[in-house]
Design a protein around this motif. Structure first.
Motif, PDB file in Angstrom:
ATOM      1  N   LYS B 243       0.734  -1.292  -0.022  1.00  0.00           N
ATOM      2  CA  LYS B 243      -0.085   0.125   0.030  1.00  0.00           C
ATOM      3  C   LYS B 243       0.901   1.240  -0.025  1.00  0.00           C
ATOM      4  CE  LYS B 243      -3.915  -1.768   2.454  1.00  0.00           C
ATOM      5  NZ  LYS B 243      -4.194  -1.462   4.063  1.00  0.00           N
ATOM      6  N   ALA B 244       0.252   2.316  -0.504  1.00  0.00           N
ATOM      7  CA  ALA B 244       1.052   3.631  -0.620  1.00  0.00           C
ATOM      8  C   ALA B 244       1.369   3.886   0.921  1.00  0.00           C
ATOM      9  CB  ALA B 244       0.214   4.607  -1.222  1.00  0.00           C
ATOM     10  N   THR B 245       0.591   3.808   1.929  1.00  0.00           N
ATOM     11  CA  THR B 245       1.159   4.133   3.220  1.00  0.00           C
ATOM     12  C   THR B 245       2.328   3.418   3.779  1.00  0.00           C
ATOM     13  OG1 THR B 245      -0.716   2.689   3.838  1.00  0.00           O
ATOM     14  CG2 THR B 245      -0.965   4.914   4.133  1.00  0.00           C
ATOM     15  N   PRO B 248       5.316   3.941  -0.738  1.00  0.00           N
ATOM     16  CA  PRO B 248       4.738   4.729  -1.897  1.00  0.00           C
ATOM     17  C   PRO B 248       5.608   4.469  -2.919  1.00  0.00           C
ATOM     18  CG  PRO B 248       5.783   6.288  -0.180  1.00  0.00           C
ATOM     19  CD  PRO B 248       6.181   4.834   0.236  1.00  0.00           C
ATOM     20  N   ILE B 262      -6.468   1.230 -15.618  1.00  0.00           N
ATOM     21  CA  ILE B 262      -6.579   0.425 -14.380  1.00  0.00           C
ATOM     22  C   ILE B 262      -7.539   0.829 -13.629  1.00  0.00           C
ATOM     23  CG2 ILE B 262      -4.440  -0.276 -12.665  1.00  0.00           C
ATOM     24  CD1 ILE B 262      -2.527   1.303 -13.949  1.00  0.00           C
ATOM     25  N   ASP B 263      -7.715  -0.008 -12.595  1.00  0.00           N
ATOM     26  CA  ASP B 263      -9.008  -0.062 -11.625  1.00  0.00           C
ATOM     27  C   ASP B 263      -7.882   0.630 -10.398  1.00  0.00           C
ATOM     28  OD1 ASP B 263     -10.473   0.143  -9.557  1.00  0.00           O
ATOM     29  OD2 ASP B 263     -10.580  -1.938  -8.990  1.00  0.00           O
ATOM     30  N   VAL B 268      -4.663   4.063  -4.400  1.00  0.00           N
ATOM     31  CA  VAL B 268      -4.889   5.274  -3.806  1.00  0.00           C
ATOM     32  C   VAL B 268      -3.637   5.648  -3.026  1.00  0.00           C
ATOM     33  CG1 VAL B 268      -6.280   6.524  -2.184  1.00  0.00           C
ATOM     34  CG2 VAL B 268      -7.346   5.430  -4.081  1.00  0.00           C
ATOM     35  N   GLY B 269      -2.993   6.857  -3.080  1.00  0.00           N
ATOM     36  CA  GLY B 269      -2.096   7.448  -2.624  1.00  0.00           C
ATOM     37  C   GLY B 269      -0.640   7.240  -3.308  1.00  0.00           C
ATOM     38  N   HIS B 270      -0.590   6.384  -4.236  1.00  0.00           N
ATOM     39  CA  HIS B 270       0.722   6.245  -4.988  1.00  0.00           C
ATOM     40  C   HIS B 270       1.024   7.735  -5.867  1.00  0.00           C
ATOM     41  CE1 HIS B 270       2.115   2.223  -3.865  1.00  0.00           C
ATOM     42  NE2 HIS B 270       1.041   1.589  -4.119  1.00  0.00           N
ATOM     43  N   LEU B 271       1.908   8.038  -5.979  1.00  0.00           N
ATOM     44  CA  LEU B 271       2.317   9.258  -6.607  1.00  0.00           C
ATOM     45  C   LEU B 271       2.813   9.377  -7.985  1.00  0.00           C
ATOM     46  CD1 LEU B 271       4.468   9.591  -3.494  1.00  0.00           C
ATOM     47  CD2 LEU B 271       2.589  11.335  -3.592  1.00  0.00           C
ATOM     48  N   GLU B 365      -1.000  12.861  -6.017  1.00  0.00           N
ATOM     49  CA  GLU B 365      -1.368  11.261  -5.389  1.00  0.00           C
ATOM     50  C   GLU B 365      -2.597  10.796  -6.266  1.00  0.00           C
ATOM     51  OE1 GLU B 365      -2.256  10.841  -1.178  1.00  0.00           O
ATOM     52  OE2 GLU B 365      -0.206  11.395  -0.718  1.00  0.00           O
ATOM     53  N   ILE B 366      -2.484   9.308  -6.516  1.00  0.00           N
ATOM     54  CA  ILE B 366      -3.436   8.860  -7.238  1.00  0.00           C
ATOM     55  C   ILE B 366      -4.764   8.763  -6.457  1.00  0.00           C
ATOM     56  CG2 ILE B 366      -4.285   6.805  -8.373  1.00  0.00           C
ATOM     57  CD1 ILE B 366      -1.553   6.031  -9.206  1.00  0.00           C
ATOM     58  N   ASP B 373      -4.635  14.083  -6.990  1.00  0.00           N
ATOM     59  CA  ASP B 373      -4.687  15.210  -6.280  1.00  0.00           C
ATOM     60  C   ASP B 373      -3.215  15.866  -5.729  1.00  0.00           C
ATOM     61  OD1 ASP B 373      -5.715  16.699  -4.321  1.00  0.00           O
ATOM     62  OD2 ASP B 373      -5.822  15.359  -2.439  1.00  0.00           O
TER      63      ASP B 373
END
Lengths: 530, 418
Positions: B243-245, B248, B262-263, B268-271, B365-366, B373
């Motif tokens: 996970k990105a947390t 990343p 991609i789904d 979420v959170g990868h940059l 961030e994705i 974002d």
């Protein structure tokens, strides 16, 4: 109109807020969420989680899911049902500002949320929530959760969960200077028993200046975990090899019919795989817009359709192009290569050059942890599917009349023709069968690769390699060839790297073909006569 | 009135005469083959820009005419098609190329025939040519700020540099490795990994990254993985639960377009580090997205960084032609340095004497809807460096086509030509 549930909740919160009529840490923290600054949000999460306020859990959950909205210092929670409540009062009514915006998250904030959720849900009644909480605390090592986790351990009845909670407690105690030496030694022992990569990370990263009576056992524990993990990692590599081998098998199995038994050098084979993947995409699109509840079954629906579509295209190609080129391998090669370009560009024109999203059904997401092995569900499904496809094809070749005719035509076309087999028809059906199998391979590959017009290009070379290496015209050879190449590739990769590994493998195959030009399992038949 | 008359006359005259009444603009992007996935969009955005300029009355009183060719993702064909555009079609400037190898392939043609190329993609730097204008990011406008962000905001201490095995990742990683070491990162805290083009089996590498990341220090992946290989890479990350947390991944080649396949929920959170994101909220960007959706008649089309680079490059070229009063390459090359045009993220980009431009750097961030974002951006605009300060071979080199008239002037030996 206020329904009973809302009314009761409001009453409860009114009692709570009016009884104190003071601004606690929770209320103080709220405006920070509206400040649109990540560090403020992060600090506020910590305060809220420690406040013990009844709204803190719903608030943190809402923040995690992007349902926490802020405007001009005021914070609102959008409930999953759609209603808005004021996070300060818990009330559902009152003027709502128009420019509400979700509170933004970044990775730092997400980590804080995870840690806070861990602390807040340790004593939750749901087992899944407690497991998630134990995991979160294990990661965050948040000393504030220590008291709660000890309570949770005392209460826990599920031995498995108890272990997870104890590991979480150990992760907090291990690096904690304030904890007693006995507690920290207990932590070392607990982590050694856990024995996974996370435990190793904790044991090998003690802060500088830790007393030697803790560092020494921790080092010993880390060493024992390391040697255990090394064993598992060898097994893991074999699994990766089997999984790569099954992908190769899927891609090559159709080719082993068209090229192997019919002797057609089919450069458009990869495009059949691609058409199968696009069929999956179309099926999923239709399901998404019309019957979303069927999404989990979309791949099963796509399988027969992909077989029919690509099989049909295969028969069409055989009847219109390839049947005029039998016995002329060079022309076949050029013609099918041209076909592959035409098919690619056709798909590019119809669906656009961009990748298309093929979703993964929920049952194929995630991984199974088995001892030190991590087996991802989608790879497992592909391995099983590849073997099932192989088995079915083998049965078709052995026990159906089509298979019998195909083998007869392969071994001696003229003799087969003389005894009344319509060799033309068999050729078309065999090519259709090979293409159809490539199509169902496309359904499986859509789960791990891009669904783009170039999908097939990545597999064509590998497929030929497998078929030639395994022995042209022999299904078992394709199986053994695919598995050998897959496992060899994955065993080489950790040492040689992906690029060099592939080169070494190619060189090995070239040398092997020099010694045995007919591959692992040579077969008599048309391929031999040609 | 005179214009209308000219248009009438030209309309009545034969094709040969008509050719002189339009200014031709060459578009050299692959519309078939592996690179079509990225380059087709750039052709579309060029057609839109030219169309728009014509609606504003054209350039120097003439209409612009787009000449589209398809180099089919085939590097030698890029050079052939470039020659065709310049010699046969007599285009005033060419907008094109994506991969560095295609740019290197057309370079000799542009030098020999003295024409102009606008190159819109982020690249490895270490180049400055008189005939080329680099409107994409140089490494100091993308890679270095991204590393700074991770070190500062995410407190990353261990680095995985993962890339596809070709010139852009190799050079970028060389620069990053030198930069990280100059910041005191130990060699054992850097893992470098290369994979072939279109690599699709990421199991071993993702497992290695997981292992590398479990040494107790915060770890991040700097990805220069190219194009199609990204989808299976991200799928494998999601499946193995990275996970990105925890770890990343910051990517330099993944934009809105690539995410379309991609789904993105597990990601979420990868940059990603770019100079432009579709989600940037400025009036300029809003208007651009609006125009793009109308032009393509598709509400779902996304915009991305190289598209913005073409917008900036095209507007700069238009301004330079107006300033020079002619489309003659020599005059435009002289006129364009110092030209300023607004970019889509609220700043004003300027063409520098080294033929690179100033750009803001944004880290995004994705999000779960496939957009980014923006979580961080540089205060002002960053000028592009043609030559990296962190590589031994290039730290003494400067490019200046205004006063020094040289793309690789050595400040130590005081000579042009390294």
């Amino acid at each position: 109109m206020i329904n009973l549930r809302d009314f009761l909740r409001t009453l409860l919160l009114l009692v709570f807020t009016t009884s104190g009529a003071f601004a606690g840490p929770y209320e103080d923290a709220l405006p920070k969420f509206a400040a649109d600054s990540y560090s403020d949000t992060e600090a506020a999460i910590g305060t809220v989680a420690a406040s013990g306020h009844p709204l803190s859990l719903p608030l943190v959950e809402a923040l995690r899911d992007g349902r926490l909205l802020a405007s001009a210092g005021q914070v609102f929670i959008r409930e999953p049902s759609g209603g808005l409540i004021n996070a300060a009062t818990g009330q559902a009514f009152g003027p709502v500002p128009a420019d509400l915006k979700p509170v933004r998250l970044n990775n730092r904030v997400r980590r804080a949320i995870e840690a806070a959720m861990g602390g807040l849900t340790l004593l939750s009644s749901g087992a899944a929530a407690r497991r998630e909480a134990a995991r979160a605390v294990f990661r965050s090592r948040d000393a504030a959760a220590l008291r709660t986790i000890e309570q949770a351990i005392a209460r826990e009845a599920d031995p498995d969960l108890k272990l997870a909670l104890q590991a979480a407690r150990a992760s907090i105690l291990l690096g904690n200077e304030a904890a007693s030496t006995a507690d920290r030694l207990w932590a070392v022992e607990t982590l050694r028993e856990r024995g996974d990569q996370d435990a190793l990370a904790l044991l090998s990263s003690l802060p500088a200046g830790t007393q030697p009576e803790i560092v020494e056992p921790a080092d010993r524990a880390a060493d024992s975990i390391r040697s255990r993990l090394a064993l598992w990692s060898a097994l893991q590599n074999v699994w990766y090899g089997v999984s790569l081998g099954s992908v190769l098998l899927l891609a090559a199995i159709g080719l082993s019919i068209t090229f192997g038994t019919m002797g057609v050098i089919n450069m458009a084979h990869g495009e059949m795989v691609m058409l199968g993947a696009y069929t999956t995409f179309v099926v999923q699109e239709i399901i998404r817009t019309h019957v979303p509840s069927l999404f989990g079954a979309s791949l099963f629906i796509a399988l027969p359709l992909a077989f029919v579509v690509t099989g049909g295209v295969g028969v069409l190609i055989e009847r219109t192009v390839i049947r005029f080129l039998y016995g002329r391998p060079l022309e076949t090669l050029l013609a099918t290569w041209g076909l592959s370009l035409i098919l690619q560009q056709a798909v590019r024109t119809i669906f656009g050059p961009m990748n298309r999203e093929v979703g993964t059904p929920a049952w194929m997401s995630g991984a199974l942890e088995l001892g030190g092995l991590s087996l991802t569900y989608n790879r497992m499904a592909i391995v099983l599917f590849a073997f099932a496809a192989f088995g079915t094809l083998l049965l078709v070749m052995k026990y159906t009349s089509l298979g019998l005719y195909m083998r007869a035509v392969t071994q001696n076309r003229r003799m087969a023709g003389s005894i009344g087999i319509r060799t033309n028809r068999i050729d078309a059906l065999a090519f259709g069968l090979g293409s159809g199998v490539a199509g169902i391979a496309g359904v499986a590959l859509s789960q791990i690769d891009n669904v783009s017009p170039n999908l097939g290009q990545g597999y064509i070379i590998d497929s030929f390699m497998v078929v030639v290496f395994g022995g042209v015209g022999n299904l078992w050879g394709t199986l053994v060839g695919a598995m050998t190449l897959g496992v060899a590739n994955k065993l080489l990769e950790p040492y040689a790297g992906a690029v060099l590994g592939k080169i070494l493998l190619l060189v090995a195959i070239i040398l092997f073909i020099q010694r045995r030009p007919r591959g692992l399992f040579a077969l008599k038949g048309r391929a031999v006569e040609a | 009135m005179a214009l209308a008359a000219a248009a009438l006359v030209s309309g009545a005259m034969a094709g040969a005469a008509k050719a002189q009444d339009t200014i031709k603009v060459g578009i050299l992007h692959s519309l078939s083959g592996t690179m079509a996935i990225s380059e087709t969009t750039l052709k579309d955005v060029m057609l839109m820009l030219i169309d728009e300029q014509n609606k504003k009355g054209g350039l120097l009183g003439k209409k612009l005419e787009a000449v589209v060719v398809d180099p089919a993702s085939n590097w030698p064909l890029f050079a052939e098609k470039a020659r065709e555009l310049i010699s046969k079609d007599q285009v005033a400037a060419v907008f094109g190329c994506w991969t560095s190898v295609s740019r290197k392939s057309v370079l000799p043609v542009f030098k020999e025939l003295n024409s102009i190329l606008f190159y819109p993609v982020q690249y490895e730097g270490e180049e400055s040519e008189r005939n080329v204008f680099y409107t994409g990011a140089a490494p100091n406008q993308q890679a270095i700020p991204a590393v700074d962000y991770l070190a500062k905001e995410e407190k990353v201490e261990r680095w995985v540099l993962a890339g596809t095995d070709y010139v852009y990742p190799r050079t970028t990683n060389k620069i990053l490795e030198a930069y990280l070491k100059s910041k005191g990162v130990k060699p054992e805290d850097i893992m470098i990994n290369y994979t072939p083009f279109g690599h699709s089996d990421w199991q071993t590498i993702v497992a290695d990254i997981k292992k590398f990341g479990s040494a107790g220090k915060k770890t991040a992946v700097i990805s220069t993985i190219n194009g199609d290989a990204n989808v299976p890479f991200y799928k494998e990350l999601a499946n193995q639960g990275v996970k990105a947390t925890d770890i990343p991944v910051v990517a330099f080649s993944v934009g809105e377009e690539e995410l379309a396949g991609i789904d993105t929920k597990p990601l979420v959170g990868h940059l990603a580090a770019w100079n432009y994101f579709q989600s940037v909220e400025t009036p300029e960007n809003k208007a651009f997205i609006e125009k793009w959706k109308t032009f393509t008649k598709n509400d779902k089309r996304v915009t991305n960084d190289p598209m913005e680079a073409h917008v900036i490059g095209f507007n700069m070229w238009v301004k330079a032609v107006e300033k020079a009063g002619a489309t003659d390459p020599d005059k435009v090359i002289d006129a364009i340095v110092g030209v300023q045009v607004p970019n889509l993220t609220g700043g004003v980009s300027e063409m520098l004497p080294n033929h690179h431009i100033t750009k803001p750097v944004l880290i995004g961030e994705i999000k779960d809807d496939g957009q980014f974002d923006v979580v961080w951006n540089t205060d002002g605009l960053v000028p592009g460096d043609a030559w990296s300060k962190f590589l031994d071979g290039s730290k003494d080199l400067v490019a200046d086509w205004k006063t020094l008239k040289c793309g690789n002037y050595n400040t130590v030996t005081k000579k042009c030509g390294a």
